[in-house]
Design a protein around this motif. Structure first.
Motif, PDB file in Angstrom:
ATOM      1  N   PHE A 148       0.794  -1.231   0.000  1.00 21.66           N
ATOM      2  CA  PHE A 148       0.000   0.000   0.000  1.00 21.66           C
ATOM      3  C   PHE A 148       0.834   1.292   0.000  1.00 21.66           C
ATOM      4  O   PHE A 148       0.358   2.318  -0.464  1.00 21.66           O
ATOM      5  N   PHE A 149       2.013   1.266   0.575  1.00 24.04           N
ATOM      6  CA  PHE A 149       2.702   2.529   0.839  1.00 24.04           C
ATOM      7  C   PHE A 149       4.013   2.732   0.073  1.00 24.04           C
ATOM      8  O   PHE A 149       4.317   3.852  -0.318  1.00 24.04           O
ATOM      9  N   TYR A 152       3.472   3.724  -3.806  1.00 22.29           N
ATOM     10  CA  TYR A 152       2.734   4.991  -3.911  1.00 22.29           C
ATOM     11  C   TYR A 152       3.631   6.147  -3.493  1.00 22.29           C
ATOM     12  O   TYR A 152       3.727   7.176  -4.163  1.00 22.29           O
ATOM     13  N   THR A 153       4.317   5.967  -2.379  1.00 24.43           N
ATOM     14  CA  THR A 153       5.173   7.044  -1.856  1.00 24.43           C
ATOM     15  C   THR A 153       6.335   7.315  -2.805  1.00 24.43           C
ATOM     16  O   THR A 153       6.692   8.468  -3.052  1.00 24.43           O
ATOM     17  N   GLN A 156       4.853   9.320  -5.604  1.00 25.48           N
ATOM     18  CA  GLN A 156       4.401  10.662  -5.202  1.00 25.48           C
ATOM     19  C   GLN A 156       5.579  11.588  -4.897  1.00 25.48           C
ATOM     20  O   GLN A 156       5.549  12.764  -5.236  1.00 25.48           O
ATOM     21  N   TRP A 157       6.602  11.063  -4.257  1.00 21.55           N
ATOM     22  CA  TRP A 157       7.681  11.930  -3.754  1.00 21.55           C
ATOM     23  C   TRP A 157       9.019  11.693  -4.439  1.00 21.55           C
ATOM     24  O   TRP A 157       9.984  12.413  -4.177  1.00 21.55           O
ATOM     25  N   VAL A 168       4.315  12.138   7.023  1.00 23.00           N
ATOM     26  CA  VAL A 168       3.702  12.007   5.688  1.00 23.00           C
ATOM     27  C   VAL A 168       2.750  10.810   5.639  1.00 23.00           C
ATOM     28  O   VAL A 168       1.552  10.954   5.369  1.00 23.00           O
ATOM     29  N   ARG A 171      -0.430  10.550   7.915  1.00 21.14           N
ATOM     30  CA  ARG A 171      -1.709  11.152   7.513  1.00 21.14           C
ATOM     31  C   ARG A 171      -2.760  10.074   7.252  1.00 21.14           C
ATOM     32  O   ARG A 171      -3.958  10.361   7.293  1.00 21.14           O
ATOM     33  N   VAL A 172      -2.295   8.860   6.949  1.00 21.75           N
ATOM     34  CA  VAL A 172      -3.232   7.770   6.619  1.00 21.75           C
ATOM     35  C   VAL A 172      -3.213   6.769   7.776  1.00 21.75           C
ATOM     36  O   VAL A 172      -2.231   6.053   7.960  1.00 21.75           O
ATOM     37  N   TYR A 182     -12.203   8.193   4.311  1.00 24.91           N
ATOM     38  CA  TYR A 182     -10.789   8.587   4.269  1.00 24.91           C
ATOM     39  C   TYR A 182     -10.453   9.482   5.454  1.00 24.91           C
ATOM     40  O   TYR A 182      -9.356   9.454   5.978  1.00 24.91           O
ATOM     41  N   ASN A 269      -6.802   4.818  -5.613  1.00 24.80           N
ATOM     42  CA  ASN A 269      -5.333   4.917  -5.575  1.00 24.80           C
ATOM     43  C   ASN A 269      -4.704   3.730  -6.291  1.00 24.80           C
ATOM     44  O   ASN A 269      -5.220   2.599  -6.193  1.00 24.80           O
ATOM     45  N   ARG A 278      -3.289   8.397  -8.527  1.00 15.98           N
ATOM     46  CA  ARG A 278      -4.700   8.188  -8.207  1.00 15.98           C
ATOM     47  C   ARG A 278      -5.596   8.796  -9.293  1.00 15.98           C
ATOM     48  O   ARG A 278      -5.160   9.684 -10.030  1.00 15.98           O
ATOM     49  N   TYR A 308       3.693  20.663  -3.169  1.00 14.40           N
ATOM     50  CA  TYR A 308       3.915  20.010  -1.865  1.00 14.40           C
ATOM     51  C   TYR A 308       5.301  20.368  -1.336  1.00 14.40           C
ATOM     52  O   TYR A 308       6.301  20.099  -2.007  1.00 14.40           O
ATOM     53  N   TYR A 342       3.226  21.087   5.114  1.00 18.24           N
ATOM     54  CA  TYR A 342       2.296  20.224   4.376  1.00 18.24           C
ATOM     55  C   TYR A 342       0.915  20.381   5.025  1.00 18.24           C
ATOM     56  O   TYR A 342       0.445  19.500   5.723  1.00 18.24           O
TER      57      TYR A 342
HETATM   58  N1  UDP Z   1       0.078   7.103   0.872  1.00 21.97           N
HETATM   59  C1  UDP Z   1       0.434   5.869   0.365  1.00 21.97           C
HETATM   60  N2  UDP Z   1      -0.537   5.089  -0.179  1.00 21.97           N
HETATM   61  C2  UDP Z   1      -1.826   5.482  -0.256  1.00 21.97           C
HETATM   62  C3  UDP Z   1      -2.182   6.733   0.256  1.00 21.97           C
HETATM   63  C4  UDP Z   1      -1.189   7.526   0.808  1.00 21.97           C
HETATM   64  O1  UDP Z   1       1.613   5.505   0.383  1.00 21.97           O
HETATM   65  O2  UDP Z   1      -2.666   4.713  -0.781  1.00 21.97           O
HETATM   66  C5  UDP Z   1       1.148   7.925   1.469  1.00 21.97           C
HETATM   67  C6  UDP Z   1       1.883   8.748   0.399  1.00 21.97           C
HETATM   68  O3  UDP Z   1       3.215   8.941   0.814  1.00 21.97           O
HETATM   69  C7  UDP Z   1       1.107  10.035   0.415  1.00 21.97           C
HETATM   70  C8  UDP Z   1       0.858  10.211   1.914  1.00 21.97           C
HETATM   71  O4  UDP Z   1       0.592   8.869   2.375  1.00 21.97           O
HETATM   72  O5  UDP Z   1       1.841  11.095  -0.143  1.00 21.97           O
HETATM   73  C9  UDP Z   1      -0.281  11.129   2.294  1.00 21.97           C
HETATM   74  O6  UDP Z   1      -1.464  10.734   1.618  1.00 21.97           O
HETATM   75  P1  UDP Z   1      -2.644  11.750   1.341  1.00 21.97           P
HETATM   76  O7  UDP Z   1      -3.758  10.995   0.692  1.00 21.97           O
HETATM   77  O8  UDP Z   1      -2.938  12.494   2.583  1.00 21.97           O
HETATM   78  O9  UDP Z   1      -1.961  12.738   0.270  1.00 21.97           O
HETATM   79  P2  UDP Z   1      -2.492  14.101  -0.410  1.00 21.97           P
HETATM   80  O10 UDP Z   1      -3.985  13.984  -0.556  1.00 21.97           O
HETATM   81  O11 UDP Z   1      -2.038  15.218   0.464  1.00 21.97           O
HETATM   82  O12 UDP Z   1      -1.779  14.085  -1.732  1.00 21.97           O
END
Ligand code: UDP
Ligand code: FAD
Length: 374
Positions: A148-149, A152-153, A156-157, A168, A171-172, A182, A269, A278, A308, A342
């Protein structure tokens, strides 16, 4: 002569413009380099007449009664609780990870209590939680972290979670029940007629003049004002004197389909497949009825508008140097880019309302506008 030049017409700038004009009877010039107000929360009707968010999906949620009551002066609300599915291993399961996620993914029938034991058996023993990897492996273990992480991370980053602050992925959350929302905040609602309409009402005041398509560099030498409030990137304000603060950007790809609905929830996602993170289907968020549907795909990128701040120790260190300059400056720095935080929308509103109090306290001591800044 304006009392305040406010740079940026997003949440930070607009809230302060409204408060200073309405409560303090100040004359405000608010400018933005873009051709619209609302900052990154700006929404508009696309070619098919569907309300979309130009800078990606914006879902309002807060626990602050003060923030909610304040914004309620400028909009009615539509109750909306956002839901997100993660597309992985050929199925779509709820994220945040909850009881349904685990039972579906592993074909189990655990109860909430059994799920706690399940997580405990998988969780890694992390003594000190520092990184975004630590947060997740300590809660649910490495397998779920990888599913899951991690991917995606990385998308995203462009960083491994072990190189990002714990805040970071924190938040989830992880849930032991079937709650598949959510967010769990007390107030979860979307502005009934959209964000831009809300901003229009906020800025509709005889003391407020709006100037769009204007970078503050173009006017600071020529327009008289007493004080400045800056809501753009703090490193830009100081001419990058300590180097560039890293920000992450996103390319948004919009698409309209000739069908009323595309996916099962507002956002899906894609942690491990595709270059986008996403897909969001706007009609879920806005409640609009339309025979077509509009989507946005988010492709993270290093280049482009700064969206960001990137929470990690070396960036915090660099920001601290800019903050030291900001603290000695006559200008107020407010918002996500100007304070390199953030922040969600409600946190920016709270920060702007707090700044108003600071300004009021300062002007009680010394009337604003003794000296000219321009
Ligand atoms: N994240 C992840 N998988 C997911 C959702 C979130 O790895 O399915 C991680 C990812 O690093 C993301 C962070 O959690 O940038 C914060 O997620 P959020 O949905 O809050 O991001 P935002 O809506 O601010 O882009
Ligand atoms: P901005 O909205 O960035 O406003 C700053 C303004 O300053 C901009 O309009 C910019 O054009 C202007 N500006 C900058 N430099 C200059 C200059 N030199 N001269 C003139 N003007 C200038 N928050 C939530 O609560 N819920 C969500 O679901 C959510 N989703 C998000 C999704 C994405 C993809 C992104 C990027 C953010 C999301 N956010 C969300 C966060 C939200 O966008 C911010 O918290 C909020 O918009 C920040 O407001 P701000 O006023 O600080 O900054």
């Amino acid at each position: 002569m304006f009392d305040y030049l406010i740079v940026g017409a997003g949440f930070a700038g607009s809230v302060l413009a409204e408060r200073l004009a309405s409560v303090e009877n100040k004359k405000i010039l608010i400018i933005d380099k873009r051709n619209h107000i609302g900052g990154n929360a700006y929404d508009h009707y696309d070619n098919e007449g569907i309300l979309v968010h130009k800078y990606g999906p914006h879902i309002f949620h807060t626990n602050s009664k003060e923030v909610f009551d304040y914004l309620s002066k400028f909009t009615e609300w539509r109750h909306y609780q956002h839901k997100v599915l993660a597309d992985l291993d050929g199925q779509q399961v709820p994220i945040p990870i909850n009881l349904t996620t685990i039972n579906t993914l592993y074909n189990l029938q655990l109860s909430s209590t059994e799920l706690e034991d399940f997580f405990a058996s998988k969780a890694e023993d992390v003594q000190q939680v520092r990184t975004s990897e630590d947060v997740v492996v300590k809660a649910v273990g490495r397998d779920l972290y990888n599913k899951f992480f991690r991917g995606y991370t990385q998308k995203q980053w462009d960083l491994d979670p072990s190189d990002l602050d714990a805040s970071v992925t924190a938040r989830v959350p992880t849930r032991h029940n079937k709650d598949d929302r959510y967010f769990t905040d007390t107030y979860q609602s979307m502005p009934l007629r959209g964000y831009t309409r809300m901003f229009e009402k906020m800025l509709d005041h005889p003391n407020i003049k709006i100037m769009l398509n204007t970078n503050y560099h173009e006017i600071t030498g020529s327009l008289p004002f007493k004080k400045m409030i800056f809501t753009g990137p703090v490193d830009e304000y100081f001419d990058y004197c300590y180097g560039k603060l890293p920000y992450r950007s996103i390319n948004f790809k919009f698409e309209t389909l000739d069908q009323p609905q595309f996916q099962k929830t507002g956002t899906v996602n894609f942690p491990n497949d595709y270059a986008f993170t996403r897909i969001t289907e706007f009609k879920y968020l806005t409640g609009q009825k339309h025979h077509k549907t509009s989507l946005v795909y988010e492709f993270p990128t290093a280049e482009g508008d700064p969206y960001y701040p990137i929470p990690r120790p070396e960036n915090a260190e660099l920001y601290r140097k800019y903050k030291a300059l900001a603290d000695t400056s006559e200008t107020y720095f407010v918002g996500r880019l100007a304070t390199y935080k953030y922040y969600n929308m409600d946190q920016v509103v709270a920060q702007a309302l707090h700044t108003l109090k600071k300004i009021q306290a300062e002007t009680a001591k010394k009337p604003v506008g003794d000296e000219l800044t321009a």
